[in-house]
Design an enzyme around this catalytic site. Structure first.
Site, PDB file in Angstrom:
ATOM      1  CG  ASN A 165      -3.515  -9.846  -0.975  1.00 12.69           C
ATOM      2  OD1 ASN A 165      -4.140  -9.465  -1.960  1.00 12.69           O
ATOM      3  ND2 ASN A 165      -2.245  -9.478  -0.745  1.00 12.69           N
ATOM      4  CG  PHE A 199      -5.779  -3.760  -8.181  1.00 11.48           C
ATOM      5  CD1 PHE A 199      -4.884  -3.950  -7.138  1.00 11.48           C
ATOM      6  CD2 PHE A 199      -5.268  -3.415  -9.432  1.00 11.48           C
ATOM      7  CE1 PHE A 199      -3.509  -3.780  -7.331  1.00 11.48           C
ATOM      8  CE2 PHE A 199      -3.897  -3.247  -9.625  1.00 11.48           C
ATOM      9  CZ  PHE A 199      -3.021  -3.438  -8.583  1.00 11.48           C
ATOM     10  CB  SER A 256      -0.874  -6.353  -7.527  1.00  8.76           C
ATOM     11  OG  SER A 256      -1.827  -7.326  -7.129  1.00  8.76           O
ATOM     12  CG  ASN A 277      -3.330 -10.987  -5.825  1.00  8.63           C
ATOM     13  OD1 ASN A 277      -2.988 -12.167  -5.890  1.00  8.63           O
ATOM     14  ND2 ASN A 277      -3.040 -10.209  -4.795  1.00  8.63           N
ATOM     15  CB  THR A 278      -4.335  -7.435 -11.752  1.00  5.19           C
ATOM     16  OG1 THR A 278      -5.100  -6.854 -10.690  1.00  5.19           O
ATOM     17  CG2 THR A 278      -4.931  -7.015 -13.078  1.00  5.19           C
ATOM     18  CE  LYS A 301       3.954  -2.092  -2.671  1.00  5.76           C
ATOM     19  NZ  LYS A 301       2.854  -1.896  -1.712  1.00  5.76           N
ATOM     20  CG  ASN A 358       3.011  -5.488  -4.362  1.00  2.00           C
ATOM     21  OD1 ASN A 358       2.338  -6.013  -3.476  1.00  2.00           O
ATOM     22  ND2 ASN A 358       2.480  -4.699  -5.276  1.00  2.00           N
TER      23      ASN A 358
END
Length: 345
Positions: free
Chosen positions: A106, A110, A168, A170-171, A208, A237
């Site tokens: 993915n 967010f 994450s 993805n940011t 996390k 994560n």
């Protein structure tokens, strides 16, 4: 029936299927779990869990279906990641099933409806059970650390615990908050904010982390977390690494979760268990798809576990099967509780 429905969802685009699942749960069409075996009851940083199997963040981003998922048998549910302001996330397609690998990639970014809508729904959480809030920063925030402080303050008194998500992939730039200097500032500001809030709202706070940490980073994170009074760490994560994969989507960018993450995340969990030396609560996440996987995490040092991606392939009945198998394994090895098995390996 619900597991069959989950498999039928594979006829749809992954993100559309997820949206349909959330709608079905909101309509009351979710499964119902039975009572938990007493051997599974455990304490997680003061949170009394009927069982140690939790739903990881990402499934219920907007705190819409925590009650149905608790009813399905999870011992606790983590909602989010939520950011102060609503944001659309990254362009679609951004969610991929790697069916041959029992995995998911993915790059959601967010996507969520923001703090205000999240808080309004979370007001019902205490009556439902143990519901945590996973907080993050908006992509275009001028002060990303300030976004975490905003999330903590806005949800104070509403969540059973908080998770600080800095891992994450993805940011852009978010994982840089795991470096020692940035983490010192982040946790220092959060600790200062928490100390200034009403004592009756104080609940555990977890960090996390990613499974892709370098040598020395684990120890530095543990000591920083301890210095600022957090109760524990979630390991881990999604990963930006790519173990051997066979799916045609293997080359997609984003975070990899599911079965291929099990070994890497468990190795990282063992490192945190060694570094923490019993001073922190650890939650094991990444790749859990069976009772054997959950038990391996616990024996590696996890006080509780979380899963999400495996339900894409196994359906919501998976949680009941994991709990039954876990209880059987605990008894077979002579343990009378989950706590006794933590770190046994």
């Amino acid at each position: 029936m619900h597991d069959l429905a989950a498999r039928l969802m594979h006829a749809f685009d992954p993100e559309d299927a997820h949206g349909l699942t959330i709608r079905a749960l909101k309509m009351g069409l979710g499964p119902r779990g039975g009572g938990d075996d007493p051997i599974l009851a455990t304490d997680l940083a003061g949170l009394k869990l009927a069982n140690p199997v939790g739903l990881a963040a990402g499934f219920d981003k907007n705190a819409e279906v925590f009650a149905p998922m608790l009813a399905a048998g999870f011992g606790f549910v983590e909602c989010g990641t939520v950011t102060p302001l609503p944001q659309a996330g990254n362009p679609r397609p951004r969610l991929f099933r790697l069916t041959e690998d029992r995995a998911v990639i993915n790059r959601m970014g967010f996507n969520n409806g923001g703090l205000e809508a999240f808080a309004a729904r979370l007001r019902q959480a205490r009556a439902a059970g143990i519901v945590g809030a996973n907080i993050g920063a908006n992509k275009d925030a001028a002060d990303r650390i300030g976004d975490y402080v905003t999330g903590l303050k806005r949800l104070w008194g509403l969540a059973s615990y908080f998770t600080i998500n800095i891992s994450s992939p993805n940011t852009p730039g978010l994982r840089a908050l795991q470096t020692k200097a940035a983490l010192e500032e982040l946790l220092g500001r959060l600790a200062e904010a928490r100390d200034g809030l009403p004592a009756e709202g104080r609940v555990p706070m977890f960090l996390k982390v990613a499974p892709d940490l370098e040598d020395g980073e684990v120890e530095a994170i543990v000591e920083t977390v301890l210095a600022h009074g957090l109760e524990g760490i979630i390991v881990s994560n999604t990963t930006i690494s790519r173990p051997p994969l066979t799916s045609r989507f293997a080359g997609e960018t984003g975070g990899l979760s599911g079965a291929p993450l099990m070994t890497l995340s468990t190795q990282m969990l063992r490192r945190f268990h060694t570094a923490a030396a019993g001073r922190l609560v650890l939650i094991g996440a990444g790749g859990i798809a069976s009772g054997a996987d959950a038990y391996a995490k616990i024996r590696a040092g996890a006080h509780a576990v979380q899963l999400y991606s495996a339900m894409v392939y196994e359906g919501p009945g998976l949680v009941g099967r994991i709990k039954a198998d876990l209880a059987e394994r605990l008894r077979a090895d002579g343990f009378s509780s989950v706590a006794e098995a933590v770190g046994a390996a």
